[in-house]
Design a protein around this motif. Structure first.
Motif, PDB file in Angstrom:
ATOM      1  N   THR A  64     -23.265 -14.642  -6.081  1.00  0.00           N
ATOM      2  CA  THR A  64     -24.682 -14.521  -5.486  1.00  0.00           C
ATOM      3  C   THR A  64     -24.722 -15.872  -4.949  1.00  0.00           C
ATOM      4  OG1 THR A  64     -25.916 -15.110  -7.209  1.00  0.00           O
ATOM      5  CG2 THR A  64     -25.359 -12.884  -7.278  1.00  0.00           C
ATOM      6  N   PRO A  65     -25.555 -15.942  -3.808  1.00  0.00           N
ATOM      7  CA  PRO A  65     -26.356 -17.305  -3.201  1.00  0.00           C
ATOM      8  C   PRO A  65     -26.783 -18.076  -4.460  1.00  0.00           C
ATOM      9  CG  PRO A  65     -26.611 -15.601  -1.960  1.00  0.00           C
ATOM     10  CD  PRO A  65     -26.065 -14.929  -2.988  1.00  0.00           C
ATOM     11  N   GLU A  66     -27.322 -17.494  -5.293  1.00  0.00           N
ATOM     12  CA  GLU A  66     -28.059 -18.266  -6.292  1.00  0.00           C
ATOM     13  C   GLU A  66     -27.052 -18.612  -7.207  1.00  0.00           C
ATOM     14  OE1 GLU A  66     -30.754 -15.684  -4.390  1.00  0.00           O
ATOM     15  OE2 GLU A  66     -28.910 -15.150  -5.651  1.00  0.00           O
ATOM     16  N   GLN A  67     -25.979 -18.017  -7.534  1.00  0.00           N
ATOM     17  CA  GLN A  67     -25.246 -18.450  -8.722  1.00  0.00           C
ATOM     18  C   GLN A  67     -24.293 -19.713  -7.807  1.00  0.00           C
ATOM     19  OE1 GLN A  67     -22.891 -14.821  -9.259  1.00  0.00           O
ATOM     20  NE2 GLN A  67     -24.117 -14.572 -11.119  1.00  0.00           N
ATOM     21  N   ARG A  68     -23.707 -19.531  -6.739  1.00  0.00           N
ATOM     22  CA  ARG A  68     -23.131 -20.598  -5.800  1.00  0.00           C
ATOM     23  C   ARG A  68     -23.958 -21.808  -5.954  1.00  0.00           C
ATOM     24  NH1 ARG A  68     -19.029 -21.412  -2.127  1.00  0.00           N
ATOM     25  NH2 ARG A  68     -19.498 -22.873  -0.600  1.00  0.00           N
ATOM     26  N   ALA A  69     -25.167 -21.711  -5.664  1.00  0.00           N
ATOM     27  CA  ALA A  69     -26.168 -22.835  -5.606  1.00  0.00           C
ATOM     28  C   ALA A  69     -26.142 -23.514  -6.836  1.00  0.00           C
ATOM     29  CB  ALA A  69     -27.706 -22.645  -5.145  1.00  0.00           C
ATOM     30  N   GLN A  70     -25.892 -23.072  -7.913  1.00  0.00           N
ATOM     31  CA  GLN A  70     -25.951 -23.726  -9.359  1.00  0.00           C
ATOM     32  C   GLN A  70     -24.378 -24.545  -9.430  1.00  0.00           C
ATOM     33  OE1 GLN A  70     -26.584 -21.288 -12.930  1.00  0.00           O
ATOM     34  NE2 GLN A  70     -27.782 -19.577 -11.384  1.00  0.00           N
ATOM     35  N   TRP A  71     -23.265 -23.770  -8.815  1.00  0.00           N
ATOM     36  CA  TRP A  71     -22.192 -24.756  -9.123  1.00  0.00           C
ATOM     37  C   TRP A  71     -22.099 -25.894  -7.953  1.00  0.00           C
ATOM     38  CZ3 TRP A  71     -18.015 -23.755 -12.040  1.00  0.00           C
ATOM     39  CH2 TRP A  71     -18.147 -22.535 -12.618  1.00  0.00           C
ATOM     40  N   VAL A  72     -22.970 -25.645  -6.852  1.00  0.00           N
ATOM     41  CA  VAL A  72     -23.037 -26.832  -6.069  1.00  0.00           C
ATOM     42  C   VAL A  72     -23.794 -27.852  -6.710  1.00  0.00           C
ATOM     43  CG1 VAL A  72     -24.045 -27.679  -3.784  1.00  0.00           C
ATOM     44  CG2 VAL A  72     -22.836 -25.441  -3.955  1.00  0.00           C
ATOM     45  N   GLU A  73     -24.752 -27.516  -7.252  1.00  0.00           N
ATOM     46  CA  GLU A  73     -25.963 -28.750  -7.921  1.00  0.00           C
ATOM     47  C   GLU A  73     -25.218 -29.364  -8.922  1.00  0.00           C
ATOM     48  OE1 GLU A  73     -29.012 -30.978  -8.423  1.00  0.00           O
ATOM     49  OE2 GLU A  73     -28.683 -29.556  -6.694  1.00  0.00           O
TER      50      GLU A  73
ATOM     51  N   LEU B 244     -11.344 -20.253  -8.320  1.00  0.00           N
ATOM     52  CA  LEU B 244     -11.251 -20.535  -9.741  1.00  0.00           C
ATOM     53  C   LEU B 244     -10.677 -19.172 -10.524  1.00  0.00           C
ATOM     54  CD1 LEU B 244     -14.768 -22.395 -10.184  1.00  0.00           C
ATOM     55  CD2 LEU B 244     -12.445 -23.232 -10.511  1.00  0.00           C
ATOM     56  N   SER B 245      -9.472 -19.277 -11.079  1.00  0.00           N
ATOM     57  CA  SER B 245      -9.119 -18.216 -12.087  1.00  0.00           C
ATOM     58  C   SER B 245      -9.253 -18.686 -13.575  1.00  0.00           C
ATOM     59  CB  SER B 245      -7.557 -17.737 -11.706  1.00  0.00           C
ATOM     60  OG  SER B 245      -6.895 -18.724 -12.375  1.00  0.00           O
ATOM     61  N   SER B 246      -9.576 -17.518 -14.171  1.00  0.00           N
ATOM     62  CA  SER B 246      -9.933 -18.052 -15.651  1.00  0.00           C
ATOM     63  C   SER B 246      -9.670 -16.887 -16.795  1.00  0.00           C
ATOM     64  CB  SER B 246     -11.323 -18.296 -15.897  1.00  0.00           C
ATOM     65  OG  SER B 246     -11.526 -18.748 -17.108  1.00  0.00           O
ATOM     66  N   SER B 247      -9.428 -16.972 -17.786  1.00  0.00           N
ATOM     67  CA  SER B 247      -9.296 -16.098 -18.907  1.00  0.00           C
ATOM     68  C   SER B 247     -10.753 -15.475 -19.313  1.00  0.00           C
ATOM     69  CB  SER B 247      -8.893 -16.559 -20.401  1.00  0.00           C
ATOM     70  OG  SER B 247      -9.684 -17.687 -20.868  1.00  0.00           O
ATOM     71  N   LYS B 248     -11.609 -15.880 -18.748  1.00  0.00           N
ATOM     72  CA  LYS B 248     -13.121 -15.241 -18.900  1.00  0.00           C
ATOM     73  C   LYS B 248     -13.720 -15.311 -17.559  1.00  0.00           C
ATOM     74  CE  LYS B 248     -16.611 -17.495 -20.572  1.00  0.00           C
ATOM     75  NZ  LYS B 248     -17.474 -18.464 -21.504  1.00  0.00           N
ATOM     76  N   PRO B 249     -14.852 -14.325 -17.518  1.00  0.00           N
ATOM     77  CA  PRO B 249     -15.681 -14.412 -16.327  1.00  0.00           C
ATOM     78  C   PRO B 249     -16.335 -15.735 -15.937  1.00  0.00           C
ATOM     79  CG  PRO B 249     -16.006 -12.246 -17.419  1.00  0.00           C
ATOM     80  CD  PRO B 249     -15.262 -13.456 -18.369  1.00  0.00           C
ATOM     81  N   LEU B 250     -16.214 -16.249 -14.802  1.00  0.00           N
ATOM     82  CA  LEU B 250     -16.930 -17.540 -14.322  1.00  0.00           C
ATOM     83  C   LEU B 250     -17.840 -17.238 -13.308  1.00  0.00           C
ATOM     84  CD1 LEU B 250     -14.117 -20.126 -14.152  1.00  0.00           C
ATOM     85  CD2 LEU B 250     -15.447 -19.687 -15.951  1.00  0.00           C
ATOM     86  N   ARG B 251     -19.204 -17.093 -13.526  1.00  0.00           N
ATOM     87  CA  ARG B 251     -20.178 -17.006 -12.658  1.00  0.00           C
ATOM     88  C   ARG B 251     -21.200 -17.975 -12.591  1.00  0.00           C
ATOM     89  NH1 ARG B 251     -19.425 -11.691 -15.222  1.00  0.00           N
ATOM     90  NH2 ARG B 251     -18.889 -10.009 -13.708  1.00  0.00           N
ATOM     91  N   THR B 252     -21.452 -18.669 -13.513  1.00  0.00           N
ATOM     92  CA  THR B 252     -22.194 -20.016 -13.477  1.00  0.00           C
ATOM     93  C   THR B 252     -21.525 -20.950 -13.947  1.00  0.00           C
ATOM     94  OG1 THR B 252     -23.039 -19.563 -15.564  1.00  0.00           O
ATOM     95  CG2 THR B 252     -24.271 -18.479 -13.754  1.00  0.00           C
ATOM     96  N   PRO B 253     -22.077 -22.257 -13.784  1.00  0.00           N
ATOM     97  CA  PRO B 253     -21.274 -23.396 -14.482  1.00  0.00           C
ATOM     98  C   PRO B 253     -21.054 -23.494 -15.911  1.00  0.00           C
ATOM     99  CG  PRO B 253     -22.618 -24.397 -12.699  1.00  0.00           C
ATOM    100  CD  PRO B 253     -22.955 -22.693 -12.903  1.00  0.00           C
ATOM    101  N   GLU B 254     -22.205 -22.998 -16.532  1.00  0.00           N
ATOM    102  CA  GLU B 254     -22.328 -22.924 -17.995  1.00  0.00           C
ATOM    103  C   GLU B 254     -20.845 -21.993 -18.539  1.00  0.00           C
ATOM    104  OE1 GLU B 254     -25.830 -24.112 -16.503  1.00  0.00           O
ATOM    105  OE2 GLU B 254     -24.758 -22.238 -16.166  1.00  0.00           O
ATOM    106  N   ASP B 255     -20.345 -21.066 -17.671  1.00  0.00           N
ATOM    107  CA  ASP B 255     -19.262 -20.137 -18.230  1.00  0.00           C
ATOM    108  C   ASP B 255     -18.230 -21.071 -18.197  1.00  0.00           C
ATOM    109  OD1 ASP B 255     -20.836 -18.051 -17.993  1.00  0.00           O
ATOM    110  OD2 ASP B 255     -20.402 -17.464 -15.965  1.00  0.00           O
ATOM    111  N   ALA B 256     -17.989 -22.267 -17.457  1.00  0.00           N
ATOM    112  CA  ALA B 256     -16.738 -22.886 -17.714  1.00  0.00           C
ATOM    113  C   ALA B 256     -16.523 -23.981 -18.693  1.00  0.00           C
ATOM    114  CB  ALA B 256     -16.614 -23.695 -16.128  1.00  0.00           C
ATOM    115  N   ALA B 257     -17.772 -24.045 -19.348  1.00  0.00           N
ATOM    116  CA  ALA B 257     -18.049 -25.181 -20.350  1.00  0.00           C
ATOM    117  C   ALA B 257     -16.811 -25.046 -21.712  1.00  0.00           C
ATOM    118  CB  ALA B 257     -19.194 -25.372 -21.116  1.00  0.00           C
TER     119      ALA B 257
END
Length: 340
Positions: free
Chosen positions: A293-302, A150-163
């Motif tokens: 991080t594993p925790e951040q990835r798990a949030q995207w998966v969920e 994923l590329s973006s104009s802002k950092p994307l670490r959690t799903p909320e960042d993409a909103a």
């Protein structure tokens, strides 16, 4: 009576014409949308060389990169009309012809390209090549590009960042649902327009492989790339049934053998370039690569978990299960199951 020589000449020309045409090489116009230094671009050029070698020049491949002839949205229609003989569209582009290939767009389905290979070489994976035959098309083989980031104009670490962000996607209901699952706005746009859309901030981001992000210079206009490995970008080399079955048996076998070699060549390049191009992007300093991080990835998966269920009926639950089972070890499968 004076017209008789001309009539005779016309008859002679008519008789000799098929012989002259028989000596002409068969031309395969191979259309694709990416740069020549990508896995697909290099595969197509290698295919051209191998066909020339194996057929002794009886079949000639003309390669048209960078959407010179058609974009992926139009190439299949052009193929059915005989305007182009081969292409390698992304698997997402076949949604108008079959539902089952949408499987490859499901987020977080495959752990890596090894898992993809195991599934595609399986009985179920090979059967999917025939899923477009009723539409007059023949799938000849799979080609990797790689896992998507994923590329973006802002950092994307959690799903909320993409909103609220606008992401370019290919024409795929699955990919549309994937971004809507994280409250982002998916926009279906041609690949050839992505750089300009990013540069002008008409969109905020996109998903793609390392080789496409590098070769199309998306990293120069996107300050952040999240190494998500959330999806797969693969292609199907396709031709029309009319063209393929119209080739003499010997030539068809030669072209098919050339394609097998070219696909092996291209798939190895895809693996190598993923590493190489990621490194070149990092060295450029133009775009910051973010590792989850594993925790951040798990949030995207969920967050994207509901997408599987939404398309389960169209794709087939058994097929999804078979693809997921291709992931490597019991530990990896268990870990992914926890997230899914």
């Amino acid at each position: 009576m004076k017209l008789l020589p001309f009539a005779a000449l016309g008859l002679a020309a008519a008789i000799s014409a098929p012989v002259a045409l028989a000596d002409d090489p068969v031309v395969i116009k191979f259309s694709h949308v990416v740069a020549e230094n990508t896995p697909k671009g290099q595969m197509a050029n290698r295919f051209k060389e191998l066909v020339a070698e194996k057929t002794g020049g009886a079949v000639v491949v003309e390669v048209y990169p960078n959407s010179q002839l058609f974009g992926d949205d139009k190439v299949l229609e052009a193929m059915l009309l005989g305007d182009v003989q081969m292409a390698a569209p992304a698997l997402s582009k076949f949604s108008r012809y079959t539902d089952v290939l949408a499987l490859y767009d499901l987020p977080f389905l495959f752990q890596d390209l090894d898992a993809v290979d195991r599934f595609q070489q399986s009985e179920q994976g090979q059967a999917m090549l025939d899923s477009i035959s009723r539409k007059g098309l023949i799938g000849l083989g799979y080609l990797h590009n790689g896992m998507k980031q994923l590329s973006s104009s802002k950092p994307l670490r959690t799903p909320e960042d993409a909103a609220g962000l606008k992401f370019r996607i290919m024409s795929s209901e699955v990919l549309e649902a994937q971004f809507k699952a994280v409250d982002a706005a998916p926009l279906k746009k041609p690949f050839s327009e992505v750089f300009t859309l990013l540069q002008t901030r008409a969109i905020d981001g996109q998903e793609n492989t390392w080789s496409n992000i590098y070769s199309k210079k998306f990293f120069e206009v996107q300050p952040y790339i999240t190494e998500s490995n959330h999806g797969l970008l693969d292609y199907m080399v396709v031709t029309s049934k009319e063209f393929w079955m119209g080739l003499p048996d010997e030539q068809r076998a030669q072209v098919n053998a050339a394609l097998r070699e070219a696909l092996d060549f291209g798939n190895q390049i895809a693996r190598d370039k993923a590493i190489e191009d990621k490194g070149l992007i990092a060295e450029s300093g133009r775009s910051e690569i973010l590792e989850l991080t594993p925790e951040q990835r798990a949030q995207w998966v969920e967050a994207m978990k509901p997408v599987w269920k939404k398309f389960e009926k169209e794709i087939g639950a058994d097929l999804i299960d078979a693809a997921y089972a291709a992931n490597t070890t019991d530990n990896q499968v268990a870990s992914a199951t926890d997230g899914q």
